[in-house]
Design a protein around this motif. Sequence first.
Motif, PDB file in Angstrom:
ATOM      1  N   THR A   8       0.848  -1.196   0.000  1.00 44.81           N
ATOM      2  CA  THR A   8       0.000   0.000   0.000  1.00 44.81           C
ATOM      3  C   THR A   8       0.877   1.237   0.000  1.00 44.81           C
ATOM      4  O   THR A   8       2.078   1.174   0.299  1.00 44.81           O
ATOM      5  CB  THR A   8      -0.908   0.046   1.245  1.00 44.81           C
ATOM      6  OG1 THR A   8      -0.082   0.141   2.422  1.00 44.81           O
ATOM      7  CG2 THR A   8      -1.781  -1.192   1.338  1.00 44.81           C
ATOM      8  N   ALA A   9       0.276   2.362  -0.323  1.00 44.17           N
ATOM      9  CA  ALA A   9       1.010   3.627  -0.299  1.00 44.17           C
ATOM     10  C   ALA A   9       1.460   3.970   1.114  1.00 44.17           C
ATOM     11  O   ALA A   9       2.540   4.546   1.314  1.00 44.17           O
ATOM     12  CB  ALA A   9       0.138   4.747  -0.867  1.00 44.17           C
ATOM     13  N   ALA A  10       0.652   3.616   2.111  1.00 45.55           N
ATOM     14  CA  ALA A  10       1.020   3.904   3.505  1.00 45.55           C
ATOM     15  C   ALA A  10       2.262   3.117   3.915  1.00 45.55           C
ATOM     16  O   ALA A  10       3.148   3.640   4.594  1.00 45.55           O
ATOM     17  CB  ALA A  10      -0.144   3.574   4.433  1.00 45.55           C
ATOM     18  N   THR A  11       2.339   1.836   3.498  1.00 46.27           N
ATOM     19  CA  THR A  11       3.523   1.022   3.805  1.00 46.27           C
ATOM     20  C   THR A  11       4.748   1.577   3.113  1.00 46.27           C
ATOM     21  O   THR A  11       5.834   1.661   3.710  1.00 46.27           O
ATOM     22  CB  THR A  11       3.287  -0.433   3.365  1.00 46.27           C
ATOM     23  OG1 THR A  11       2.171  -0.966   4.076  1.00 46.27           O
ATOM     24  CG2 THR A  11       4.512  -1.297   3.648  1.00 46.27           C
ATOM     25  N   ALA A  12       4.606   1.973   1.851  1.00 45.37           N
ATOM     26  CA  ALA A  12       5.736   2.541   1.113  1.00 45.37           C
ATOM     27  C   ALA A  12       6.194   3.851   1.738  1.00 45.37           C
ATOM     28  O   ALA A  12       7.402   4.121   1.820  1.00 45.37           O
ATOM     29  CB  ALA A  12       5.346   2.754  -0.344  1.00 45.37           C
ATOM     30  N   LYS A  13       5.256   4.657   2.189  1.00 40.90           N
ATOM     31  CA  LYS A  13       5.619   5.921   2.830  1.00 40.90           C
ATOM     32  C   LYS A  13       6.395   5.679   4.122  1.00 40.90           C
ATOM     33  O   LYS A  13       7.383   6.369   4.416  1.00 40.90           O
ATOM     34  CB  LYS A  13       4.360   6.743   3.118  1.00 40.90           C
ATOM     35  CG  LYS A  13       4.648   8.085   3.752  1.00 40.90           C
ATOM     36  CD  LYS A  13       3.372   8.875   3.997  1.00 40.90           C
ATOM     37  CE  LYS A  13       3.693  10.230   4.627  1.00 40.90           C
ATOM     38  NZ  LYS A  13       2.446  11.017   4.865  1.00 40.90           N
ATOM     39  N   LYS A  35      16.093  11.771   0.903  1.00 39.45           N
ATOM     40  CA  LYS A  35      15.483  13.086   1.082  1.00 39.45           C
ATOM     41  C   LYS A  35      15.138  13.728  -0.253  1.00 39.45           C
ATOM     42  O   LYS A  35      14.323  14.659  -0.308  1.00 39.45           O
ATOM     43  CB  LYS A  35      16.427  14.002   1.861  1.00 39.45           C
ATOM     44  CG  LYS A  35      16.550  13.664   3.330  1.00 39.45           C
ATOM     45  CD  LYS A  35      17.406  14.694   4.046  1.00 39.45           C
ATOM     46  CE  LYS A  35      17.474  14.420   5.544  1.00 39.45           C
ATOM     47  NZ  LYS A  35      18.296  15.438   6.254  1.00 39.45           N
ATOM     48  N   LEU A  36      15.760  13.256  -1.322  1.00 35.65           N
ATOM     49  CA  LEU A  36      15.522  13.830  -2.646  1.00 35.65           C
ATOM     50  C   LEU A  36      14.354  13.173  -3.360  1.00 35.65           C
ATOM     51  O   LEU A  36      13.995  13.585  -4.462  1.00 35.65           O
ATOM     52  CB  LEU A  36      16.796  13.697  -3.500  1.00 35.65           C
ATOM     53  CG  LEU A  36      18.075  14.291  -2.885  1.00 35.65           C
ATOM     54  CD1 LEU A  36      19.260  14.031  -3.792  1.00 35.65           C
ATOM     55  CD2 LEU A  36      17.905  15.779  -2.619  1.00 35.65           C
ATOM     56  N   VAL A  37      13.778  12.149  -2.743  1.00 33.41           N
ATOM     57  CA  VAL A  37      12.655  11.427  -3.340  1.00 33.41           C
ATOM     58  C   VAL A  37      11.384  11.748  -2.565  1.00 33.41           C
ATOM     59  O   VAL A  37      11.340  11.592  -1.340  1.00 33.41           O
ATOM     60  CB  VAL A  37      12.899   9.909  -3.341  1.00 33.41           C
ATOM     61  CG1 VAL A  37      11.720   9.178  -3.968  1.00 33.41           C
ATOM     62  CG2 VAL A  37      14.189   9.575  -4.075  1.00 33.41           C
ATOM     63  N   GLU A  38      10.362  12.192  -3.271  1.00 35.75           N
ATOM     64  CA  GLU A  38       9.088  12.489  -2.608  1.00 35.75           C
ATOM     65  C   GLU A  38       8.399  11.193  -2.211  1.00 35.75           C
ATOM     66  O   GLU A  38       8.261  10.291  -3.041  1.00 35.75           O
ATOM     67  CB  GLU A  38       8.194  13.290  -3.544  1.00 35.75           C
ATOM     68  CG  GLU A  38       6.900  13.745  -2.900  1.00 35.75           C
ATOM     69  CD  GLU A  38       6.067  14.601  -3.830  1.00 35.75           C
ATOM     70  OE1 GLU A  38       4.943  14.967  -3.450  1.00 35.75           O
ATOM     71  OE2 GLU A  38       6.543  14.887  -4.953  1.00 35.75           O
ATOM     72  N   PRO A  39       7.985  11.062  -0.969  1.00 33.40           N
ATOM     73  CA  PRO A  39       7.348   9.816  -0.535  1.00 33.40           C
ATOM     74  C   PRO A  39       5.966   9.655  -1.139  1.00 33.40           C
ATOM     75  O   PRO A  39       5.338  10.639  -1.561  1.00 33.40           O
ATOM     76  CB  PRO A  39       7.274   9.973   0.991  1.00 33.40           C
ATOM     77  CG  PRO A  39       7.234  11.448   1.208  1.00 33.40           C
ATOM     78  CD  PRO A  39       8.083  12.051   0.122  1.00 33.40           C
ATOM     79  N   PRO A  40       5.452   8.426  -1.188  1.00 37.34           N
ATOM     80  CA  PRO A  40       4.076   8.200  -1.670  1.00 37.34           C
ATOM     81  C   PRO A  40       3.062   8.924  -0.800  1.00 37.34           C
ATOM     82  O   PRO A  40       3.325   9.216   0.372  1.00 37.34           O
ATOM     83  CB  PRO A  40       3.926   6.680  -1.568  1.00 37.34           C
ATOM     84  CG  PRO A  40       5.309   6.143  -1.563  1.00 37.34           C
ATOM     85  CD  PRO A  40       6.148   7.176  -0.868  1.00 37.34           C
ATOM     86  N   ARG A  41       1.917   9.198  -1.389  1.00 39.28           N
ATOM     87  CA  ARG A  41       0.859   9.891  -0.666  1.00 39.28           C
ATOM     88  C   ARG A  41      -0.330   8.952  -0.483  1.00 39.28           C
ATOM     89  O   ARG A  41      -1.138   8.773  -1.412  1.00 39.28           O
ATOM     90  CB  ARG A  41       0.410  11.144  -1.424  1.00 39.28           C
ATOM     91  CG  ARG A  41       1.490  12.210  -1.528  1.00 39.28           C
ATOM     92  CD  ARG A  41       0.949  13.443  -2.217  1.00 39.28           C
ATOM     93  NE  ARG A  41       1.950  14.491  -2.293  1.00 39.28           N
ATOM     94  CZ  ARG A  41       1.742  15.689  -2.845  1.00 39.28           C
ATOM     95  NH1 ARG A  41       0.541  15.962  -3.364  1.00 39.28           N
ATOM     96  NH2 ARG A  41       2.704  16.580  -2.883  1.00 39.28           N
ATOM     97  N   PRO A  42      -0.436   8.346   0.674  1.00 36.34           N
ATOM     98  CA  PRO A  42      -1.571   7.440   0.896  1.00 36.34           C
ATOM     99  C   PRO A  42      -2.878   8.212   0.996  1.00 36.34           C
ATOM    100  O   PRO A  42      -2.904   9.380   1.401  1.00 36.34           O
ATOM    101  CB  PRO A  42      -1.227   6.758   2.221  1.00 36.34           C
ATOM    102  CG  PRO A  42      -0.306   7.713   2.912  1.00 36.34           C
ATOM    103  CD  PRO A  42       0.466   8.411   1.835  1.00 36.34           C
ATOM    104  N   THR A  43      -3.957   7.557   0.628  1.00 31.92           N
ATOM    105  CA  THR A  43      -5.277   8.165   0.754  1.00 31.92           C
ATOM    106  C   THR A  43      -5.652   8.249   2.223  1.00 31.92           C
ATOM    107  O   THR A  43      -5.595   7.243   2.940  1.00 31.92           O
ATOM    108  CB  THR A  43      -6.325   7.333   0.008  1.00 31.92           C
ATOM    109  OG1 THR A  43      -5.930   7.214  -1.361  1.00 31.92           O
ATOM    110  CG2 THR A  43      -7.692   7.983   0.099  1.00 31.92           C
TER     111      THR A  43
END
Length: 383
Positions: free
Chosen positions: A134-139, A164-172
């Motif tokens: 899921t996006a939350a796990t990846a974040k 720090k240069l990579v934007e994290p996923p955005r979970p719903t």
Amino acid sequence: MASQRKRNPNGAGTITKRKDGRYQAAVYVPQPDGTRARKFAYGKTWAECDAKRRELLDKADKGIPVPTRSAKLSEWLPYWLDNIVKPRRKLSTYDKYEAHVRLHLAPALGAKRLEALSVSDVRRFLARLERQTTAATAKEAHRVLRSALSSACREELIMRNVAKLVEPPRPTPRELSPWSLDETLSFLSAARKDPLYAAFVLAIAMGLRRGEIVGIRWQDVDLENRMLLVRQQVQRRRGILYEDETKGRRSRAVPLPAMCIAPLRWHRIRQGEIRERAGDSWKDTGYVFTTRTGRPVEPRNLHRSFVRVSGSAGLRPVRLHDARHGCATLLTAAGVAPRVVMEILGHSQISLTMDVYTHVVQDTQREAISHMDRLLKRRPSRE
């Protein structure tokens, strides 16, 4: 004749002059995997080389690893968990980080060397993990990796933190749907005869976390002055029930609502009766909510009782933690300032309070802005 420099004592390294005129220092230093290896440093002068030798020895004395080659993530991450995370973070935090390292980071990125890890490596890893989980796990995995690489930067193992240069996923965001006021009152009515009724009242009226409720001791409760000191929580990790600091690592004194006083008094009387029946088997721990032998109630059992009572009342299922959301919703709808709500709930940042309960804040704002219509309404013209 110039006097020769004294030899360094054993373990202090050596300095020699190379054929190219530079000086070379050699020191045995610890590696991320726990072994020791010879590390070389160079300088144009003896003094410059000696300063680098002393710096290496200082790190060795402090147990800081100085890899003779770029360490792999599979070598650095376990060292980071055991020597940096475990001594400084909560056990629950360590367990969460360790799970991400074991399940996601090490299998996917463990073969990469710290200096060779690139922005594209991290981006591809997060995209693949988001597809698989899921996006939350990846974040969360991104946050763990970023923290591990920040520690590597502080120990000068790498020059930059590519995470720090990579934007994290955005979970719903999880849709919050706490009980309405009528549903909350129905639950309290159904729970009135339950042994944990006072705990449910604290959860609903004060928004306490599950572990905080179980961790309350009688010495933290002042019924006369209607004050409660929230300064610890009880958690279960690795099969052990233990007392820990609050989530924000700080105590907070919160006024007790009047509706909490009678349930707590009744609970103290009932606990005294249970203590007499238990006799020698009673263990005096000082906790407010205990088993029949005086030991603290399991946090999970508190949740199970909450679900059982709500089910018997025919209410739609919600988590015990949703009672905390419901408390904030009612406080915000009643016009309580977000900063005050933040202090009552023990949030570490005001943004958390505002983000989670935005819909309630918007309703309050809509009601407040409606006053402008009345204030600025054009006066009727006089004939």
